[in-house]
Structure formats: C-alpha cells, structure tokens
Design an enzyme around this catalytic site. Structure first.
Site, mmCIF file in Angstrom:
data_model
loop_
_atom_site.group_PDB
_atom_site.id
_atom_site.type_symbol
_atom_site.label_atom_id
_atom_site.label_comp_id
_atom_site.label_asym_id
_atom_site.label_seq_id
_atom_site.Cartn_x
_atom_site.Cartn_y
_atom_site.Cartn_z
ATOM 1 N N HIS A 48 0.666 -0.770 -0.028
ATOM 2 C CA HIS A 48 -0.171 -0.031 0.119
ATOM 3 C C HIS A 48 0.126 1.278 0.188
ATOM 4 O O HIS A 48 0.471 2.651 -0.200
ATOM 5 C CB HIS A 48 -1.253 -0.186 1.451
ATOM 6 C CG HIS A 48 -0.231 0.043 2.032
ATOM 7 N ND1 HIS A 48 -0.503 -0.494 3.492
ATOM 8 C CD2 HIS A 48 -0.535 1.790 2.961
ATOM 9 C CE1 HIS A 48 0.305 0.353 4.338
ATOM 10 N NE2 HIS A 48 -0.034 1.333 4.797
ATOM 11 N N ASP A 96 0.229 -7.544 1.342
ATOM 12 C CA ASP A 96 0.971 -6.138 1.537
ATOM 13 C C ASP A 96 2.363 -6.223 1.418
ATOM 14 O O ASP A 96 2.474 -5.733 2.680
ATOM 15 C CB ASP A 96 0.139 -5.969 2.115
ATOM 16 C CG ASP A 96 -0.149 -3.910 2.704
ATOM 17 O OD1 ASP A 96 0.738 -3.364 1.763
ATOM 18 O OD2 ASP A 96 -0.102 -3.293 4.121
ATOM 19 N N GLY A 192 1.829 5.987 8.603
ATOM 20 C CA GLY A 192 3.331 6.587 8.697
ATOM 21 C C GLY A 192 4.360 5.641 8.917
ATOM 22 O O GLY A 192 5.935 5.688 8.370
ATOM 23 N N SER A 194 3.629 1.989 8.330
ATOM 24 C CA SER A 194 3.739 1.098 7.257
ATOM 25 C C SER A 194 4.597 1.139 6.328
ATOM 26 O O SER A 194 5.680 2.163 5.963
ATOM 27 C CB SER A 194 3.243 0.962 6.531
ATOM 28 O OG SER A 194 1.598 1.708 7.578
#
Ligand code: 4AZ
Length: 246
Positions: A48, A96, A192, A194
C-alpha cells in the site's frame, strides 16, 4: 510509533524512509512510508506504500527527516513492484508487500557503512511471545503528523488463534499476516510507519520477520498492529530480486 524511544545512530541500519512527490514535479520529496534495505539495490516495503504516478526515492543512514545528515544516502527508485495479489478491503489489506529497485551502477546502489546495512530475511517461523522490534517516523502519542526522529519500540509476537478471536480481528486475519504488540494497548506502530521493519532475533541475528501493514487505529486495547508475514513471501521476493538484478 506509540510508546517508542529515539533510535541511536547505526542501531537500525536497514531502516529506510520511502519518499514520494507527484511525477515530474519539482516539489520536495515527502516521507510517506518506511522500508527495509534487503540488498544493495532492493528495498522491501508494504504494497500500500506503492502509489502509481509518483516519483519515489529512499533515504537511509539517517535518523532525522528534517536535517541533512552526513551519514545519509538518498537514492532514486527505478522500479516499484507491488504484489500481484495485493488487495485492500474495508477491514484488511492482503498480500501487502512490495519491492523497490534502486538506481545504481554495476549492481551497487546503497553503499554499506556503519549506518547503512542490509537486513537478513527469516528462514523459519518464530515462536509466539518473543520480543521483536518495530521502528519508524510515523504518528506518536505526541506528534499527529509523525516524528522527525526515528523511533523504535519492542513488541511481542501474538498467537494467531488469539488474534483471530472475534474481540481482536476475527477471520479477516489470514496466515499471510500476524499480529504483534501488547493486547493491553499503548505500544504500537501507526500511520507513517507502514512498510517499515519488524525484526526479531533468529539464532542471534536480526531478521525482517514482518512489515508494518495495518491495524484498527493505533495503540488500542485488543487491536494490535498487523504485519505482513515475510516467511510467506520468501519465494516471491527471491523471484523478483533475482530476475531483475544483474
Ligand atoms: C496506517 O494507517 C497504520 N497500529 C499503520 C499501522 C497500524 C495502523 C494503521 C497499526 O498506516
């Protein structure tokens, strides 16, 4: 990072800040996600974190987002690869994971120093309850827009069945993800962070066991952070990094 402490120089040398700006603009690059250096020319991040029609670069070897540091290396991203089965639903993010191929010459991109080093990949599942480390420049209890200084915190690997209980995340969780944190709340990754690393010690060496992925808010009771389970994607990582690098 909620409940974290400032990182000291060279202690998380594989941590990357993934930065973006609109394509072909001259706007400054802005931190958007974390990442993990796994080869001189490859950064592992969350799927993402890969946005189409954006220029991307990575900054590593630094701790501060608002200062130029002599230890820092900044490299452009040549290619951003998101997992083919990446999928976002209102309740979870699946597969992800993504890879960033960096710009370099003769297979050398990041230069190894005391402050910039690659992280090892895991080669086996690790037991529930062990202590691992998360890090990033994301939201804190104090700073809603993220921290200028790299922070880290210790979290525990949470049993999969426990995290699939209805009071936690239920059946939206699958085996390509795992939970880590503290069920009582407080210490957690947040927006932030991630794409950044969750590392654990395996035979005395730090390995990237998880990638910060998602969660229901941050630091809430019974809502631990959810991490992409890197061991599920070892063949995918190998196929991409071996196919395209010289
Ligand atoms: C986010 O929005 C996010 N508490 C990242 C991590 C977590 C929640 C949200 C985990 O990028």
């Amino acid at each position: 990072i909620l409940g974290g402490l400032k990182v000291s120089p060279g202690s998380i040398p594989w941590q990357v800040s993934v930065q973006v700006r609109p394509q072909n603009s001259n706007l400054p690059f802005k931190h958007t996600c974390g990442g993990v250096l796994i080869e001189s020319c490859w950064v592992l991040t969350a799927g993402h974190c890969i946005e189409p029609n954006k220029d991307m670069e990575v900054a590593m070897g630094g701790l501060s987002l608002n200062m130029d540091e002599p230890t820092e290396q900044i490299l452009r991203v040549e290619e951003a690869i998101r997992h083919e089965n990446y999928r976002e639903t209102p309740s979870a993010v699946y597969n992800d994971i993504g890879l960033l191929r960096l710009n370099g010459t003769n297979g050398v991109c990041a230069i190894e120093t005391q402050f910039v080093k690659t992280a090892c990949l895991p080669d086996a599942q690790l037991p529930d309850g062990i202590e691992c480390k998360i890090s990033g420049w994301g939201v804190t209890e104090e700073f809603q827009y993220g921290s200028n200084h790299l922070l880290s915190a210790n979290v525990l690997l949470i049993n999969q069945e426990k995290c699939m209980e209805p009071v936690v995340y239920g059946a939206v969780l699958d085996n390509t993800m795992f939970c880590a944190g503290h069920l009582q709340g407080g210490v957690d990754s947040c927006q932030g962070d991630s794409g950044g690393p969750l590392t654990c010690k395996q035979n005395g060496t730090s390995v990237v066991y998880g990638i910060v992925s998602w969660g229901d808010q941050c630091g809430m009771k019974n809502k631990p952070g959810v991490y992409t389970r890197v061991t599920t994607f070892l063949d995918w990582i190998k196929s991409k990094t071996q196919a395209a690098s010289p």
